[in-house]
Design a protein around this motif. Structure first.
Motif, PDB file in Angstrom:
ATOM      1  N   MET A   1     -39.992  48.102  13.857  1.00  0.00           N
ATOM      2  CA  MET A   1     -38.750  48.579  14.470  1.00  0.00           C
ATOM      3  C   MET A   1     -37.641  47.569  14.194  1.00  0.00           C
ATOM      4  SD  MET A   1     -37.924  50.990  17.124  1.00  0.00           S
ATOM      5  CE  MET A   1     -36.866  51.141  18.517  1.00  0.00           C
ATOM      6  N   ILE A   2     -36.577  48.045  13.589  1.00  0.00           N
ATOM      7  CA  ILE A   2     -35.462  47.163  13.257  1.00  0.00           C
ATOM      8  C   ILE A   2     -34.480  47.113  14.424  1.00  0.00           C
ATOM      9  CG2 ILE A   2     -33.493  46.796  11.717  1.00  0.00           C
ATOM     10  CD1 ILE A   2     -35.242  48.219   9.536  1.00  0.00           C
ATOM     11  N   LYS A   3     -34.150  45.897  14.815  1.00  0.00           N
ATOM     12  CA  LYS A   3     -33.200  45.709  15.901  1.00  0.00           C
ATOM     13  C   LYS A   3     -31.808  46.150  15.454  1.00  0.00           C
ATOM     14  CE  LYS A   3     -33.556  41.371  16.991  1.00  0.00           C
ATOM     15  NZ  LYS A   3     -33.210  40.110  17.639  1.00  0.00           N
ATOM     16  N   GLN A   4     -30.998  46.524  16.413  1.00  0.00           N
ATOM     17  CA  GLN A   4     -29.608  46.853  16.142  1.00  0.00           C
ATOM     18  C   GLN A   4     -28.906  45.618  15.570  1.00  0.00           C
ATOM     19  OE1 GLN A   4     -28.541  50.062  17.104  1.00  0.00           O
ATOM     20  NE2 GLN A   4     -26.723  49.715  15.876  1.00  0.00           N
ATOM     21  N   ILE A   5     -28.221  45.792  14.439  1.00  0.00           N
ATOM     22  CA  ILE A   5     -27.548  44.666  13.804  1.00  0.00           C
ATOM     23  C   ILE A   5     -26.136  44.514  14.366  1.00  0.00           C
ATOM     24  CG2 ILE A   5     -26.711  43.704  11.629  1.00  0.00           C
ATOM     25  CD1 ILE A   5     -28.978  45.355  10.274  1.00  0.00           C
ATOM     26  N   SER A   6     -25.845  43.330  14.867  1.00  0.00           N
ATOM     27  CA  SER A   6     -24.495  43.065  15.359  1.00  0.00           C
ATOM     28  C   SER A   6     -23.876  41.891  14.604  1.00  0.00           C
ATOM     29  CB  SER A   6     -24.530  42.763  16.855  1.00  0.00           C
ATOM     30  OG  SER A   6     -25.346  41.636  17.086  1.00  0.00           O
ATOM     31  N   CYS A   7     -24.296  41.738  13.356  1.00  0.00           N
ATOM     32  CA  CYS A   7     -23.836  40.628  12.532  1.00  0.00           C
ATOM     33  C   CYS A   7     -22.871  41.156  11.475  1.00  0.00           C
ATOM     34  CB  CYS A   7     -25.036  39.949  11.887  1.00  0.00           C
ATOM     35  SG  CYS A   7     -24.645  39.024  10.409  1.00  0.00           S
ATOM     36  N   ALA A   8     -21.645  40.676  11.529  1.00  0.00           N
ATOM     37  CA  ALA A   8     -20.623  41.150  10.591  1.00  0.00           C
ATOM     38  C   ALA A   8     -20.940  40.749   9.153  1.00  0.00           C
ATOM     39  CB  ALA A   8     -19.264  40.594  10.992  1.00  0.00           C
ATOM     40  N   HIS A   9     -21.623  39.617   8.978  1.00  0.00           N
ATOM     41  CA  HIS A   9     -21.969  39.161   7.622  1.00  0.00           C
ATOM     42  C   HIS A   9     -22.890  40.167   6.928  1.00  0.00           C
ATOM     43  CE1 HIS A   9     -21.464  35.458  10.184  1.00  0.00           C
ATOM     44  NE2 HIS A   9     -20.531  35.271   9.278  1.00  0.00           N
ATOM     45  N   LEU A  10     -23.911  40.606   7.662  1.00  0.00           N
ATOM     46  CA  LEU A  10     -24.877  41.543   7.076  1.00  0.00           C
ATOM     47  C   LEU A  10     -24.264  42.935   6.929  1.00  0.00           C
ATOM     48  CD1 LEU A  10     -28.046  40.410   9.048  1.00  0.00           C
ATOM     49  CD2 LEU A  10     -27.670  40.142   6.598  1.00  0.00           C
ATOM     50  N   LEU A  11     -23.462  43.323   7.885  1.00  0.00           N
ATOM     51  CA  LEU A  11     -22.880  44.666   7.852  1.00  0.00           C
ATOM     52  C   LEU A  11     -21.874  44.831   6.722  1.00  0.00           C
ATOM     53  CD1 LEU A  11     -22.377  45.343  11.675  1.00  0.00           C
ATOM     54  CD2 LEU A  11     -23.954  46.527  10.140  1.00  0.00           C
ATOM     55  N   THR A  12     -21.219  43.749   6.311  1.00  0.00           N
ATOM     56  CA  THR A  12     -20.188  43.849   5.276  1.00  0.00           C
ATOM     57  C   THR A  12     -20.708  43.471   3.898  1.00  0.00           C
ATOM     58  OG1 THR A  12     -19.441  41.626   5.849  1.00  0.00           O
ATOM     59  CG2 THR A  12     -18.258  43.459   6.849  1.00  0.00           C
ATOM     60  N   LEU A  13     -21.972  43.081   3.818  1.00  0.00           N
ATOM     61  CA  LEU A  13     -22.564  42.742   2.527  1.00  0.00           C
ATOM     62  C   LEU A  13     -22.750  44.026   1.701  1.00  0.00           C
ATOM     63  CD1 LEU A  13     -23.672  39.848   1.595  1.00  0.00           C
ATOM     64  CD2 LEU A  13     -25.906  40.913   1.808  1.00  0.00           C
ATOM     65  N   THR A  14     -22.124  44.089   0.537  1.00  0.00           N
ATOM     66  CA  THR A  14     -22.163  45.329  -0.234  1.00  0.00           C
ATOM     67  C   THR A  14     -23.274  45.337  -1.273  1.00  0.00           C
ATOM     68  OG1 THR A  14     -20.456  44.398  -1.650  1.00  0.00           O
ATOM     69  CG2 THR A  14     -19.727  45.921   0.075  1.00  0.00           C
ATOM     70  N   ALA A  15     -23.625  44.166  -1.795  1.00  0.00           N
ATOM     71  CA  ALA A  15     -24.685  44.097  -2.797  1.00  0.00           C
ATOM     72  C   ALA A  15     -25.487  42.821  -2.589  1.00  0.00           C
ATOM     73  CB  ALA A  15     -24.099  44.109  -4.196  1.00  0.00           C
ATOM     74  N   VAL A  16     -26.776  42.878  -2.895  1.00  0.00           N
ATOM     75  CA  VAL A  16     -27.632  41.713  -2.741  1.00  0.00           C
ATOM     76  C   VAL A  16     -27.664  40.931  -4.048  1.00  0.00           C
ATOM     77  CG1 VAL A  16     -29.973  40.922  -2.260  1.00  0.00           C
ATOM     78  CG2 VAL A  16     -29.012  42.818  -0.962  1.00  0.00           C
ATOM     79  N   GLN A  17     -27.326  39.669  -3.947  1.00  0.00           N
ATOM     80  CA  GLN A  17     -27.324  38.804  -5.118  1.00  0.00           C
ATOM     81  C   GLN A  17     -28.760  38.483  -5.539  1.00  0.00           C
ATOM     82  OE1 GLN A  17     -24.794  34.950  -6.567  1.00  0.00           O
ATOM     83  NE2 GLN A  17     -24.227  35.851  -4.632  1.00  0.00           N
ATOM     84  N   PRO A  18     -29.137  38.809  -6.770  1.00  0.00           N
ATOM     85  CA  PRO A  18     -30.525  38.594  -7.169  1.00  0.00           C
ATOM     86  C   PRO A  18     -30.845  37.119  -7.417  1.00  0.00           C
ATOM     87  CG  PRO A  18     -29.255  39.418  -9.023  1.00  0.00           C
ATOM     88  CD  PRO A  18     -28.328  39.391  -7.848  1.00  0.00           C
ATOM     89  N   THR A  19     -32.130  36.802  -7.355  1.00  0.00           N
ATOM     90  CA  THR A  19     -32.585  35.442  -7.611  1.00  0.00           C
ATOM     91  C   THR A  19     -32.643  35.188  -9.111  1.00  0.00           C
ATOM     92  OG1 THR A  19     -33.877  35.503  -5.585  1.00  0.00           O
ATOM     93  CG2 THR A  19     -34.474  33.829  -7.200  1.00  0.00           C
ATOM     94  N   ARG A  20     -32.047  34.090  -9.561  1.00  0.00           N
ATOM     95  CA  ARG A  20     -32.032  33.752 -10.996  1.00  0.00           C
ATOM     96  C   ARG A  20     -33.328  33.059 -11.411  1.00  0.00           C
ATOM     97  NH1 ARG A  20     -26.189  31.967  -9.883  1.00  0.00           N
ATOM     98  NH2 ARG A  20     -27.198  30.086  -9.168  1.00  0.00           N
TER      99      ARG A  20
END
Ligand SMILES: [Zn+2]
Ligand SMILES: [Zn+2]
Ligand SMILES: [Zn+2]
Length: 90
Positions: A1-20
């Motif tokens: 069960m995923i908790k409700q997200i109240s973090c603006a950083h995660l909510l506004t992240l549009t793409a995940v930067q891949p590991t090099r």
């Protein structure tokens, strides 16, 4: 069960930067070993975490204030915000 997200950083992240590279950028300089890897979503640096003796990812947050990391472990698809201590899948 995923908790409700109240973090603006995660909510506004549009793409995940891949590991090099699957190495800790700091541990390789000193010859130390690492266990878990996280990729910083602000600057793309991959650093060690959790059970690693140096915990470079945590240190990176405190020195750079870059809040969000993604797990760099193969098969793991989650993000973590250090500032708000919240997790999100992707
Ligand atoms: Zn946050
Ligand atoms: Zn490290
Ligand atoms: Zn960073």
């Amino acid at each position: 069960m995923i908790k409700q997200i109240s973090c603006a950083h995660l909510l506004t992240l549009t793409a995940v930067q891949p590991t090099r590279d699957y190495i800790c950028d700091e541990c390789v300089k000193t010859g130390d070993s690492w266990v878990h890897l996280r990729t910083c979503q602000t600057c793309g640096t991959t650093l060690c975490c959790d059970a690693s003796p140096n915990k470079h990812a945590t240190r990176h947050f405190h020195t750079s204030t870059h809040p969000v990391v993604a797990s760099a472990e193969p098969g793991e698809r989650w993000l973590w915000c250090y500032a708000d201590e919240q997790m999100a899948g992707y």
